[in-house]
Every structure is written in C-alpha cells, then in structure tokens.
Design a protein around this motif. Structure first.
Motif, PDB file in Angstrom:
ATOM      1  N   ALA A  80       8.642  12.176   1.737  1.00  0.00           N
ATOM      2  CA  ALA A  80       7.716  11.200   1.622  1.00  0.00           C
ATOM      3  C   ALA A  80       8.069   9.864   0.626  1.00  0.00           C
ATOM      4  O   ALA A  80       8.799   9.498  -0.548  1.00  0.00           O
ATOM      5  CB  ALA A  80       5.983  11.841   1.561  1.00  0.00           C
ATOM      6  N   LEU A  81       8.355   9.057   1.171  1.00  0.00           N
ATOM      7  CA  LEU A  81       8.252   7.394   0.949  1.00  0.00           C
ATOM      8  C   LEU A  81       6.820   7.210   0.332  1.00  0.00           C
ATOM      9  O   LEU A  81       6.280   7.259   1.586  1.00  0.00           O
ATOM     10  CB  LEU A  81       9.148   6.573   1.334  1.00  0.00           C
ATOM     11  N   LEU A  82       6.285   6.331  -1.167  1.00  0.00           N
ATOM     12  CA  LEU A  82       4.972   6.481  -0.859  1.00  0.00           C
ATOM     13  C   LEU A  82       4.802   4.761  -0.820  1.00  0.00           C
ATOM     14  O   LEU A  82       5.801   4.028  -1.371  1.00  0.00           O
ATOM     15  CB  LEU A  82       4.544   6.838  -2.156  1.00  0.00           C
ATOM     16  N   VAL A  83       3.530   4.076   0.155  1.00  0.00           N
ATOM     17  CA  VAL A  83       4.014   2.798  -0.104  1.00  0.00           C
ATOM     18  C   VAL A  83       2.078   2.392  -0.493  1.00  0.00           C
ATOM     19  O   VAL A  83       1.276   2.885   0.532  1.00  0.00           O
ATOM     20  CB  VAL A  83       4.161   2.602   1.330  1.00  0.00           C
ATOM     21  N   GLU A  84       2.144   0.827  -0.882  1.00  0.00           N
ATOM     22  CA  GLU A  84       0.724   0.419  -0.571  1.00  0.00           C
ATOM     23  C   GLU A  84       1.088  -0.818   0.794  1.00  0.00           C
ATOM     24  O   GLU A  84       1.993  -1.861   0.384  1.00  0.00           O
ATOM     25  CB  GLU A  84       0.865  -0.580  -2.349  1.00  0.00           C
TER      26      GLU A  84
END
Length: 466
Positions: free
Chosen positions: A154-158
């Motif tokens: 997974a890619l974590l994004v804000e």
C-alpha cells in the motif's frame, strides 16, 4: 514505554483506513504518470493516479515549463518527431483547445513545442477520464507499507479527508523524486559523484509584450545580458535566458533564474528547508529580471508579471539504481538496447553553476537518438528484499547524473511512462512478474499503441519544416 527524544515527537500507533484497492497505482501526474496511468487502463487494468496538486502535468504545469522537449530529434541533420503513442492523443486534445504552438527551433539543432498550461491541464484530464483512470488529487504520498514477502502492499497518503492507504498489485513511481522507491528501501542515488545536482529554476511568464518590437528577442537576449552585466547595472544568476513567446504573442515565458543554497550548491527538491529558501530566492530573482527586461529589451517596456509557477522547476533529485543504468555514453553514442521501449532525442542539458552546458550527439553523422531500455525502469534484483511489483518512470528512472540531464525531459518521460503502464497491466494479465514479462510481448503492445521504439526499419514522421 520510554519517552521520545527531545528533538522528536512520538505519534501513537493507529489503523489507517483503505481508500481503495487497484491493479495499478501510479504516483505522480507529470508526463510519465499521465502516460503510465493511461496506458495501464487502456490495457485493461483498474488504475488510480495519485497527484499532490489539483491538476495534472507535473513540472509542465506546476513548474510552468510550458514547453515539450524531447519529442523531436536531429536525425542525420533533419529534425523529426520520434516520440509517439499516448502523447499523440494528448497533443490532439491540446490543439482542439487552441493551446498548442507549432514546434520551434532550439539552438538551430532540434525542436521543442510550447503550449498553454491551462490547455495541458484540461487535455490531460480528458485523456485520463476517457481512458477510465481514477484520479486522487490533493493527495501527498508520505510512506509505503510492505508485505512480509517484501512487495509493496500500500501507498500511504495524506489528504483533506485525513490519512489513508491505497492498495495496489503493481506500483509505478512517477513522482520525479523516486519517493515511492526510496520509502520502499530500493537503492537510489542523488547527483554526480560529488553529490552535485542540476540547478532548479523558477519559471515565470510576462504579459503585454509588443511582439513586433520584440522580434526574435530570444536570439539577442544573451548578448544584452552580457552587456548589462559588464556595465555593472545588473547581475544575473546564470548566463543567457530561454525567452520565447507563448501561443498568444503578447505572452512570453522566461527561463532564467537559478536557485542555490548559501554554500552555492543547487537547491535540493527533497529538502524542505532548501526548497522553501529556493522559492523565496526565485521570486526575488524574477523581480530583478523583470526590471532588466523593461529597461533593456525592446518590446518589453510595459511588460508585467503575468504568472509565477506554483513551484520550482526541479531538474534532478533521487534516481533509481536499476537493472540497467543509462549513461552519458549511451546518449551521445545513440545506443541500442534489445529491450528497447522507445527513444530519447534530447541532448545533454546540464544546468551547472551560473551556466547551461549543451552536449549533442554528432550532427549530421548520427541518428540523434538513443533507445531506452525496459530494465532502466526495474529496481536492481537482489536489493531491498527484491521489491518485485515496482516500476520507476520519468526523471527518477535509472540513469547517471549526466544521462539524466538528457532523458529527464518530457519526451523521454512520456516514453518511459507508457512502457511502465503497459508493462504493469501486461504482467498482471499474463500472470507473471515484471521481471519475467516477455520483452517481445511488451514491445509488440507498445507498437500497437503507436509508440516508436527506434527500430531501424520503422518510419519516422516527416521532417519538421521551419
């Protein structure tokens, strides 16, 4: 539980909600990301493109480049289009919006093609929406989560909705800074052997130019700058300027600023302090240069600042260390590769302290372009737990410092992006890893999509007539 160090804040552990699950996740909406997302979706994948701004185009819009470089090459003395595929659809949409100039000469040796930023933004939207790509704007990627096997899960994004995770089967890092690769622990490098980076520029446009009086100001601007500096009236951050009219002749783009740290080294686009200081210095230089234009360049007496780019134009930060590293010799020697995915036709364009150095393949002796290998998109095997579901495309692909000064431009980025998106979708369809994807199959699919791979027996578009 112990206390965090005095120079750190300990955050509590938490569960991060999943935004969605996709076949292919593309980070970055510049030319490489646009081409990757479009081609992956057209090849049957469910695709999400994650972009930190509210629009696409990358350096071409956010940094105000307003100029496609590398779509053309000087082929044995004739300037020809050598980049095709997804970019053809994009250019057609920009023409329909009346936002695309005809190609113009660069140093008498090749061509670039200017455009209006708004046309690029709208055309890119239309291209990706029509292809079925899902878009997540205003999302700043901050980390990755890897599975126990080492794959990126997974890619974590804000986002404005808070922190979230994007799951994918294959990830394409088109961030320009190799952010995703770096967070995954894949080997990257920055700069030359001494760590020196290409210098960034803050682009700007001026309005209310008298085009008739300005004439071919781009041909005389360097000598005017030299004279003004010799008199002691002005001091410029670098030699010369790239000064060109936009689609509307009363609007001109200016590429002249050069941003550095207090020690003279190039502003680093991955360092928050350096980047912030560079933005301030860039605007200071712009105000000074506008004063010069009004005072010393005919046709610019009543010009005003029309727009300053939303961010610095970053030319180089991290680069992948991949299965193949494209070199200076590959560019200048017009190298061939068995796993070719397209070509780069731009020369070495090295923005060094106070200057720009150009180095070209031999003209007219050479064909003027080098092929780009698929392996420059693949992390090197045997490193960082063998991340096997990642491709890196664009200016952060696997190249030396010198070679990157050529293949960082939009033409090569479109090529790498289209290949990455096609490879990602094809590997999923074939049920194989990215490394095991048959190169011949990838090449056939790229040709079917209109890409020019640099094959000796393939036709190249007619010469550009000036």
């Amino acid at each position: 539980m112990g206390r965090a160090a005095s120079n750190a804040v300990r955050e509590p552990a938490r569960d991060t909600p999943v935004y969605g699950e996709f076949d292919v996740v593309v980070l970055g909406g510049g030319p490489a990301g646009i081409a990757a997302a479009c081609s992956a979706s057209r090849n049957g994948a469910r695709v999400l493109l994650v972009e930190r701004y509210g629009f696409l185009g990358g350096m071409g819009t956010a940094a105000g480049v307003t100029n496609f470089c590398g779509l053309h090459a000087n082929v044995h003395g004739e300037i020809r289009r050598v980049v095709h595929g997804v970019v053809d659809d994009l250019l057609d949409r920009m023409r329909e919006l009346d936002g695309l100039n005809e190609p113009h000469l660069v140093l008498g040796k090749t061509c670039a093609q200017a455009y209006d930023v708004a046309a690029f933004e709208c055309a890119a939207d239309g291209l990706l929406v029509a292809a079925g790509v899902q878009l997540l704007f205003h999302a700043l990627a901050v980390a990755v989560h890897r599975s126990p096997t080492g794959a990126i899960e997974a890619l974590l994004v804000e986002t404005k909705s808070g922190r979230c995770a994007v799951r994918g089967r294959v990830f394409v890092d088109a961030s320009g800074d190799a952010d995703l690769a770096y967070w995954a622990g894949v080997p990257t490098e920055k700069g030359d052997d001494a760590g020196s980076l290409l210098y960034p520029t803050l682009m700007f446009r001026v309005g209310n130019v008298d085009a008739e009086r300005a004439g071919q100001a781009w041909a005389t601007i360097a000598s005017r700058m030299e004279a003004a500096e010799a008199e002691g009236a002005f001091r410029f951050p670098r030699r010369g300027a790239i000064l060109r009219p936009q689609k509307r002749p009363y609007e001109w783009r200016v590429n002249v600023t050069q941003l550095s740290n207090p020690d003279g080294s190039a502003t680093d686009g991955t360092d928050a302090r350096s980047l912030s200081a560079g933005e301030l210095e860039g605007r200071r230089q712009i105000v000074d240069y506008l004063r010069f234009l009004r005072a010393r360049v005919p046709g610019f007496e009543d010009a005003y600042l029309l727009a300053i780019a939303a961010q610095l134009g970053i030319r180089e930060t991290r680069r992948l260390v991949g299965e193949v590293v494209l070199t200076r010799e590959d560019v200048l020697g017009c190298a061939d590769f068995d796993d070719r995915i397209g070509v780069n036709g731009w020369p070495l364009e090295q923005h060094v302290a106070r200057d720009v150095r150009w180095t070209w393949p031999p003209i007219p002796q050479s064909r003027g372009y080098n092929q780009l290998p698929y392996r420059m998109l693949l992390p090197r095997a045997g490193t960082a737990g063998d991340v096997d579901n990642l491709l890196v495309a664009g200016r952060c692909a696997s190249m030396t410092h010198d070679a990157q000064s050529a293949a960082r431009v939009s033409g090569a980025c479109f090529v790498m992006g289209q290949a990455a998106g096609t490879a990602a979708a094809s590997a999923l369809r074939e049920g194989c890893s990215l490394r095991d994807l048959p190169v011949a199959l990838l090449q056939d699919r790229l040709r079917e999509q209109g890409a020019f791979l640099g094959d000796a027996d393939a036709c190249i578009e007619e010469s550009v007539r000036q």
